[in-house]
Design an enzyme around this catalytic site. Structure first.
Site, PDB file in Angstrom:
ATOM      1  NE  ARG A  10      -2.304  -1.097   3.605  1.00 26.77           N
ATOM      2  CZ  ARG A  10      -2.099  -0.106   4.455  1.00 26.77           C
ATOM      3  NH1 ARG A  10      -2.517   1.119   4.168  1.00 26.77           N
ATOM      4  NH2 ARG A  10      -1.477  -0.323   5.597  1.00 26.77           N
ATOM      5  CE1 TYR A  23      -2.631 -11.066  13.311  1.00 24.20           C
ATOM      6  CE2 TYR A  23      -2.053 -12.221  15.333  1.00 24.20           C
ATOM      7  CZ  TYR A  23      -1.755 -11.847  14.031  1.00 24.20           C
ATOM      8  OH  TYR A  23      -0.579 -12.276  13.450  1.00 24.20           O
TER       9      TYR A  23
END
Length: 252
Positions: free
Chosen positions: A34, A151
């Site tokens: 990104r 997570y």
């Protein structure tokens, strides 16, 4: 002709270390992440050694993933290795206090992003009857810890998805491996604590954690095994880490 590896989340940590190791061994690379500036710096570093195709990509964007794979230059189309490395943890609060946006981002990246990349690239591997999907999971997908809630759940998905992929691919020569690191020092904790370097540094204080290069070495070793060998999963921890005892709450 050089073999081709596609690495997601290549701008730091495990992804960047994998890119450097694959390049050192002569692999052509497809790198995405990104952060454009970091990606370009890495591309410039490695392009002196091997062919590199790099582009900005958010794996949470299914349409962008499909488009990126469909528009690969012909010389990068026959992907041999997919390293699904893009992923993150956010926060360490108990479930009742967690930010729902953090939960959704972890699900979108760690689960959906991995699915999108796998689904886009896997058909080519099957058609060529050759390839290897390497998923970066975590010991958190097996062993719970306080604050690990979503997570850990996303990494449990990665674990089971990897096994189920092999079940679907049993009549092919496409391999699947889930790498499950324990305590590893990278930008993982800095991201988890949203840039709080003091909190991130505290995680590793007094320890000798795994390094990104350790995980890259394991990834490369896994994909370098003979073609008839499939490593289903590799769980790795630093020697300073072991399994926690069962938690017991006692009334005072």
């Amino acid at each position: 002709m050089a073999k081709i590896a596609f690495i997601t989340g290549a701008t730091s940590g495990f992804g960047a270390a994998c890119a450097r190791l694959f390049a050192a061994n002569g692999w052509s690379l497809i790198l995405c992440g990104r952060r454009q500036e970091r990606l370009e710096t890495l591309r410039a570093e490695l392009a002196a050694k091997v062919s590199v195709h790099a582009f900005v990509l958010d794996v949470r964007d299914e349409a962008a993933v499909k488009r990126a794979v469909a528009e690969l230059p012909a010389e990068f189309a026959d992907i041999e290795i997919l390293v699904n490395n893009a992923g993150l943890a956010l926060g360490l609060e108990p479930a009742q206090r967690c930010d729902m946006e953090d939960w959704e981002r972890m699900v979108d990246t760690n689960i959906k992003g991995l699915m999108y990349c796998t689904r886009a690239i896997l058909p080519g591997m099957v058609a060529r009857n050759q390839g290897h999907v390497v998923n970066i999971g975590s010991v958190a997908g097996t062993y719970p810890y306080p604050g690990g809630n979503v997570y850990g759940a996303t990494k449990a998905f990665v674990k089971q998805f990897s096994l189920n992929l092999r079940a679907d691919l049993v009549n092919t020569r496409v391999r699947v491996t889930n790498i499950e690191p324990g305590l590893a020092e990278s930008e993982f904790s800095l991201v988890r604590f949203k840039g709080d370097s003091a909190k991130a540094d505290h995680v590793y204080q007094g320890t000798e954690p795994l390094r990104s290069e350790d995980i890259a070495d394991i990834v490369y070793w896994a994909v370098s095994r003979p073609a008839h060998v499939n490593l289903n999963s590799i769980e790795v921890m630093p020697v300073c880490q072991a399994f926690a005892p069962f938690a017991i709450h006692r009334e005072s």
